[in-house]
Design a protein around this motif. Structure first.
Motif, PDB file in Angstrom:
ATOM      1  N   VAL A  11       0.498  -1.351   0.220  1.00  0.00           N
ATOM      2  CA  VAL A  11      -0.030   0.249   0.248  1.00  0.00           C
ATOM      3  C   VAL A  11       0.702   1.262   0.023  1.00  0.00           C
ATOM      4  CG1 VAL A  11      -1.635   1.341   1.523  1.00  0.00           C
ATOM      5  CG2 VAL A  11      -2.055  -0.922   0.973  1.00  0.00           C
ATOM      6  N   VAL A  12       0.811   2.334  -0.758  1.00  0.00           N
ATOM      7  CA  VAL A  12       1.287   2.808  -0.905  1.00  0.00           C
ATOM      8  C   VAL A  12       0.826   4.555  -0.661  1.00  0.00           C
ATOM      9  CG1 VAL A  12       2.690   4.405  -2.834  1.00  0.00           C
ATOM     10  CG2 VAL A  12       2.949   2.110  -2.975  1.00  0.00           C
ATOM     11  N   THR A  13       0.587   4.830  -0.075  1.00  0.00           N
ATOM     12  CA  THR A  13       0.148   6.626   0.935  1.00  0.00           C
ATOM     13  C   THR A  13       0.786   7.815  -0.109  1.00  0.00           C
ATOM     14  OG1 THR A  13      -1.057   7.931   2.378  1.00  0.00           O
ATOM     15  CG2 THR A  13       1.417   6.957   2.408  1.00  0.00           C
ATOM     16  N   THR A  14       0.375   8.275  -0.706  1.00  0.00           N
ATOM     17  CA  THR A  14       0.693   9.465  -1.916  1.00  0.00           C
ATOM     18  C   THR A  14      -0.330  10.548  -0.721  1.00  0.00           C
ATOM     19  OG1 THR A  14       1.934  10.574  -3.449  1.00  0.00           O
ATOM     20  CG2 THR A  14      -0.415   9.177  -3.720  1.00  0.00           C
ATOM     21  N   ILE A  15       0.193  12.027  -2.080  1.00  0.00           N
ATOM     22  CA  ILE A  15      -0.560  12.885  -1.964  1.00  0.00           C
ATOM     23  C   ILE A  15      -0.691  14.171  -3.414  1.00  0.00           C
ATOM     24  CG2 ILE A  15       0.792  14.673  -1.312  1.00  0.00           C
ATOM     25  CD1 ILE A  15      -0.821  15.951   0.650  1.00  0.00           C
ATOM     26  N   LEU A  16      -1.920  14.453  -3.569  1.00  0.00           N
ATOM     27  CA  LEU A  16      -2.018  15.412  -4.631  1.00  0.00           C
ATOM     28  C   LEU A  16      -1.089  16.495  -4.816  1.00  0.00           C
ATOM     29  CD1 LEU A  16      -5.955  14.884  -5.673  1.00  0.00           C
ATOM     30  CD2 LEU A  16      -4.791  13.827  -6.776  1.00  0.00           C
ATOM     31  N   PRO A  61      -5.907  10.449   3.551  1.00  0.00           N
ATOM     32  CA  PRO A  61      -7.052  11.033   4.085  1.00  0.00           C
ATOM     33  C   PRO A  61      -7.357  12.084   5.088  1.00  0.00           C
ATOM     34  CG  PRO A  61      -6.936   8.953   4.989  1.00  0.00           C
ATOM     35  CD  PRO A  61      -5.614   8.966   4.685  1.00  0.00           C
ATOM     36  N   ASP A  62      -6.208  12.880   5.612  1.00  0.00           N
ATOM     37  CA  ASP A  62      -6.179  14.367   5.923  1.00  0.00           C
ATOM     38  C   ASP A  62      -5.235  14.913   4.867  1.00  0.00           C
ATOM     39  OD1 ASP A  62      -3.772  13.538   6.215  1.00  0.00           O
ATOM     40  OD2 ASP A  62      -3.685  14.148   8.536  1.00  0.00           O
ATOM     41  N   GLY A  63      -4.688  14.831   3.542  1.00  0.00           N
ATOM     42  CA  GLY A  63      -3.866  15.544   3.240  1.00  0.00           C
ATOM     43  C   GLY A  63      -2.994  15.970   3.379  1.00  0.00           C
ATOM     44  N   MET A  78       1.272  11.461   5.872  1.00  0.00           N
ATOM     45  CA  MET A  78       1.997  10.366   5.129  1.00  0.00           C
ATOM     46  C   MET A  78       2.377   9.551   6.656  1.00  0.00           C
ATOM     47  SD  MET A  78       2.816  11.138   1.456  1.00  0.00           S
ATOM     48  CE  MET A  78       3.144  12.850   1.597  1.00  0.00           C
ATOM     49  N   ILE A  79       2.875  10.249   7.615  1.00  0.00           N
ATOM     50  CA  ILE A  79       3.995   9.783   8.218  1.00  0.00           C
ATOM     51  C   ILE A  79       3.117   8.971   9.174  1.00  0.00           C
ATOM     52  CG2 ILE A  79       5.285  10.027  10.695  1.00  0.00           C
ATOM     53  CD1 ILE A  79       6.341  10.990   7.458  1.00  0.00           C
TER      54      ILE A  79
END
Length: 268
Positions: A11-16, A61-63, A78-79
């Motif tokens: 699972v890779v978390t990222t941000i726009l 989720p929290d941007g 992300m942390i």
């Protein structure tokens, strides 16, 4: 030790954030990883091909990128996703900082950058020193961002002077977004300069031909891929990043997303 990644799904978390991860423009609804494109999306694709794993991209989720609440000792962004094991990797324009390194592990950097100055072309301003010496041209940064923190915490007298000037300026020289800062420079006809990361400045000056980077970098920092502490995957990913670096693949990816895609390369 290093783990076998073959056929695992990470699972890779990222941000726009342009051009690292952006929603793909499409006439039909897209799902899963297909919804996204950009430098970070290509980077995880290259790494997964090399190591033989599958992956699932999820927006944080929290941007937020990830900062520590000093009162509660809790991380967000992300942390936090990594610490609570909802993600195996964080891939974005995520700066490797001392504070974040205490909580998670980072790979070797995939990109180096620093704070610099965005301003209009054809002006006598050539450096931060030139800005600091005068008061007619206002300058600012993203409110509450790492660039503002760089000036706030600096021990260098030029930057300390610039911070006092920024803090006392009315109307405020701080902006709610980088986009707002860029717009202010463009519309300001030389009356405003914006301090931000050199990678973002390069992206903007490829697309807005009246703007330019002034002077060099005022500090140096790097983006890296973050993993939970003691992740078994970090060593393997490190090796791939070094290989992509040496083969010139990272350079090709940067050229693709900065100069070729989404309106890049129109300023010559």
């Amino acid at each position: 030790g290093s783990a076998n990644l073959k056929n695992k799904t990470l699972v890779v978390t990222t941000i726009l954030s342009n051009p690292y991860c952006m929603r793909k423009e499409s006439a039909i609804p897209l799902s899963g990883n297909d919804q996204f494109e950009g430098y970070a999306v290509d980077l995880i694709h290259e790494i997964s091909k090399s190591l033989g794993f599958n992956y699932k991209i999820q927006l944080v989720p929290d941007g937020s990128y990830g900062s520590l609440n000093k009162l509660t000792g809790e991380w967000n962004g992300m942390i936090r996703e990594l610490l609570e094991q909802r993600a195996d990797l964080a891939i974005a324009d995520l700066t490797i900082t001392f504070e974040r390194e205490q909580a998670v592990d980072f790979t070797t950097p995939f990109m180096n950058l620093g704070v610099s100055i965005l301003y209009r072309k054809g002006t006598p301003i050539e450096s931060a020193e030139d800005l600091a010496k005068q008061t007619r041209i206002k300058y600012g940064a993203l409110k509450g961002g790492s660039t503002a923190a760089f000036f706030r915490d600096s021990k260098i007298s030029t930057y300390q002077r610039m911070w006092s000037f920024m803090e006392s300026a009315r109307p405020s020289v701080f902006t709610a977004s980088n986009g707002e800062g860029v717009e202010r420079v463009a519309k300001g006809k030389g009356s405003y300069a914006f301090l931000m990361e050199s990678t973002s400045i390069e992206y903007v000056t490829e697309r807005n031909c009246e703007l330019t980077q002034v002077g060099g970098m005022l500090d140096t920092k790097s983006y890296g891929i973050a993993t939970p502490p003691n992740s078994p995957y970090r060593t393997a990913i490190n090796s791939v990043i070094l290989k992509l670096q040496e083969e010139g693949k990272l350079h090709i990816l940067k050229t693709k997303w900065w100069k070729e895609k989404r309106g890049g390369g129109k300023c010559r």
